[in-house]
Design a protein around this motif. Structure first.
Motif, PDB file in Angstrom:
ATOM      1  N   TYR A 143       0.830  -1.202   0.000  1.00  0.00           N
ATOM      2  CA  TYR A 143       0.000   0.000   0.000  1.00  0.00           C
ATOM      3  C   TYR A 143       0.869   1.257   0.000  1.00  0.00           C
ATOM      4  O   TYR A 143       2.029   1.205   0.420  1.00  0.00           O
ATOM      5  N   HIS A 164       3.279  -9.925  11.908  1.00  0.00           N
ATOM      6  CA  HIS A 164       1.921  -9.958  11.358  1.00  0.00           C
ATOM      7  C   HIS A 164       1.082 -11.015  12.075  1.00  0.00           C
ATOM      8  O   HIS A 164      -0.065 -10.751  12.449  1.00  0.00           O
ATOM      9  N   ARG A 168      -2.248 -10.028  14.011  1.00  0.00           N
ATOM     10  CA  ARG A 168      -3.474 -10.637  13.489  1.00  0.00           C
ATOM     11  C   ARG A 168      -4.129 -11.515  14.562  1.00  0.00           C
ATOM     12  O   ARG A 168      -5.345 -11.500  14.741  1.00  0.00           O
ATOM     13  N   SER A 317     -10.110  -0.185   8.861  1.00  0.00           N
ATOM     14  CA  SER A 317     -10.426  -1.282   7.938  1.00  0.00           C
ATOM     15  C   SER A 317     -11.922  -1.510   7.796  1.00  0.00           C
ATOM     16  O   SER A 317     -12.394  -1.900   6.735  1.00  0.00           O
ATOM     17  N   ARG A 390       0.097  -5.636  -3.582  1.00  0.00           N
ATOM     18  CA  ARG A 390       1.236  -6.340  -2.999  1.00  0.00           C
ATOM     19  C   ARG A 390       2.521  -5.738  -3.556  1.00  0.00           C
ATOM     20  O   ARG A 390       2.494  -5.021  -4.543  1.00  0.00           O
ATOM     21  N   ARG A 453      -3.973 -12.909   4.346  1.00  0.00           N
ATOM     22  CA  ARG A 453      -4.482 -11.589   4.732  1.00  0.00           C
ATOM     23  C   ARG A 453      -5.989 -11.509   4.549  1.00  0.00           C
ATOM     24  O   ARG A 453      -6.546 -10.404   4.505  1.00  0.00           O
ATOM     25  N   CYS A 455      -9.768 -11.083   5.027  1.00  0.00           N
ATOM     26  CA  CYS A 455     -10.357 -10.163   6.006  1.00  0.00           C
ATOM     27  C   CYS A 455     -10.749 -10.857   7.316  1.00  0.00           C
ATOM     28  O   CYS A 455     -11.627 -11.707   7.338  1.00  0.00           O
TER      29      CYS A 455
END
Ligand code: HEM
Length: 506
Positions: A143, A164, A168, A317, A390, A453, A455
């Motif tokens: 991003y 991550h 997460r 998000s 990505r 990744r 959602c």
């Protein structure tokens, strides 16, 4: 020139006049002036032609140079546009048609240069799945810089590997199905009841209302007790933060990016104060912040900075995705009375079993099969998410091509939403197609992303939209005021709002 004129007069039988010396001088000077003016005009013309030619040559040279620069062996076909801006203008102006045209010329996997960097666009469903499943091979989120600057370095999209997994895991613990059932759903229900309490007999901008709804509902789940107090000062800062993440990273006074950075600072101040106050009160709260701060019971022990970025992640998000899906559901339901009738039937059946003041419960949510289908069909047809970004962390082979390190990969998933083999009559708004559960489980459903990744807020988002629709369709009828424009690309939005006239259902 003077003699020529004499001769021509003579040829046509006009008697030559006799001129005094002064009039001859006058005539000669006039002709000289004319000559000079013509000469000047010619010179200007030549300069303009020269400039245009030079411009064309430099443009061609620049375009060519940009192509040659990226003509590395092994790269996929495609065009790179202008230096620096690449093909961003074409991409933003033509949107999906740019993608389709390039695909017609170069196939499903092509190179371009957009949003400030060289990139690959992948429209191949199989390849897209592979990219999403293989972050560990060096395909991390890509991003824009403005996003990570404003959302923070502990933001989930900015961390990879074990960090991550940690962030997460901590997030999933907050929004698991058990948490939705026991803690979040009652809060969402209470929020929606109030949010939708006084719409009768009003013209509502449903875009604004769904945006407020998505933000304030999350805020209530995060800090239940304090949300009422901080929401009015929090909301404008949050909106500035969101705009900043979507702007070019130009840090100058007045730019959206600068305002976004400032909004982050203000939000950090508010959240730090919240943490301090909670610590001082020593009271344990049953909300997301309470869980994150409870180091004793929470196996993911986050630092304060991580807690704050986690909160910003949750707010960010779920904000645009939930609000836009809700707005578009209202739009499609308005345009498809049969669907609205079926949806209303489902919700009235739930209401009939309860007293007006009873909240919706987990079992009610689970019984909303048609509502879920409406949400999936809305996300598909409106394509709320066009794709995900990505970035390669090293040179790698993909689809038989060699992709250099640091290139962006746009996993463009929009077209699969209109694939007639998966969705017969793809342009029809037909929620019934989702009642066949296998459609939700097929391999090429990217509405909520995919792979590592995918959602984590999918079920929470569906619970929020379902609860909103429950109170909206059981309490109200509505019609569009009309004349509002809807944009579908690069984001779904109503630039001037979407206005509806609302009246009580009975
Ligand atoms: C209709 C609602 C929603 C849609 C359509 C949606 C869509 C998506 C998509 C497409 C991705 C993948 C991004 C990527 O691969 O780079 C994603 C990731 C994510 N979503 Fe959602 N989302 C929704 C609601 C929510 C909600 C309510 C939350 C609140 C917690 C949330 C939190 C996240 C997070 C934290 C990620 C990043 C996951 C990671 O990087 O591991 N989403 N979402």
């Amino acid at each position: 020139m003077g003699s020529l004129r004499f001769n021509s007069n003579f040829r046509f039988g006009v008697k030559p006049k006799t001129h005094s010396l002064t009039s001859l001088i006058h005539m000669l000077s006039f002709q000289l002036c004319l000559l000079l003016a013509l000469g000047a005009l010619m010179a200007i013309f030549m300069v303009v032609v020269g400039f245009v030619l030079m411009l064309c040559t430099s443009c061609t040279a620049l375009l060519r140079w940009n192509e040659v620069r990226y003509r590395k062996k092994g790269l996929p076909p495609g065009t790179m546009g202008w230096p620096i801006i690449g093909e961003t203008t074409e991409f933003l102006k033509q949107g999906p048609n740019f993608m389709k045209n390039q695909r017609a010329r170069y196939g499903n996997f092509f190179k371009t240069h957009f949003l400030g960097c060289p990139a690959i666009i992948s429209m191949d469903p199989e390849m897209n799945r592979y990219i999403l499943m293989n972050e560990a091979k060096g395909l991390v989120p890509g991003y824009p810089q403005s996003m990570s600057d404003i959302l923070g370095k502990c933001n989930i999209a900015a961390v990879h590997g074990t960090s991550h997994k940690h962030m997460r895991g901590a997030l999933l613990a907050l929004i698991s199905p058990t948490m939705i059932r026991d803690q979040l759903l009652p809060k969402i229900d209470a929020f929606m009841r109030t949010h939708l309490s006084d719409w009768d007999n009003k013209i509502i901008n449903i875009q604004d209302k769904t945006k407020e709804m998505a933000l304030l509902s999350s805020l209530k789940q995060i800090a239940t007790k304090e949300s009422g107090l901080i929401s009015q000062s929090f909301m404008p800062e949050f909106f500035k933060l969101v705009s900043g993440t979507l702007a070019l990273p130009i840090d100058l006074p007045g730019t959206k990016y600068r305002q976004g950075l400032q909004a982050r600072k203000n939000i950090l101040r508010m959240l730090r104060k919240l943490l301090e106050d909670r610590r001082a009160s020593e009271e344990t709260q049953l909300d997301m912040l309470g869980c994150l701060m409870n180091k004793g019971e929470n196996k993911y022990k986050l630092t304060d900075d991580e807690i704050i970025d986690q909160i910003i992640t949750i707010l960010y998000s779920g904000y645009e995705t939930v609000s836009t899906t809700s707005m578009m559901a209202v739009k499609y339901l308005h345009d498809h009375p049969k669907v609205l009738e079926e949806l209303r039937k489902e919700h009235l059946a739930i209401r009939e079993k309860r007293r007006p003041e009873d909240p919706i419960e987990w079992n009610d949510l689970k019984s909303m099969r048609f509502t879920r289908a409406v949400i999936f069909e809305t996300s598909r047809l409106a394509t709320i998410v066009n794709g995900v970004l990505r970035k390669t962390t090293k040179e790698m082979e993909l689809n038989g091509f060699v992709i250099p390190e640091g290139w962006r990969i746009y996993v463009y998933t929009r077209e699969i939403n209109y694939d007639p083999y998966i969705y017969p009559d793809p342009l029809a708004f037909n929620p019934w197609r989702w009642l066949d559960k296998s459609l939700e489980n097929q391999n090429y459903l990217f509405i909520f992303g995919g792979g590592t990744r995918q959602c984590p807020g999918k079920e929470l988002g569906i619970a929020e939209i379902s609860t909103f629709l429950h109170y909206f369709v059981t309490r109200y009828r509505w019609e569009e005021v009309g004349g509002d424009k809807l944009m579908k690309f690069p984001r779904v939005e109503a630039p001037n709002g979407l206005h509806i006239r609302v009246s009580a259902a009975n």
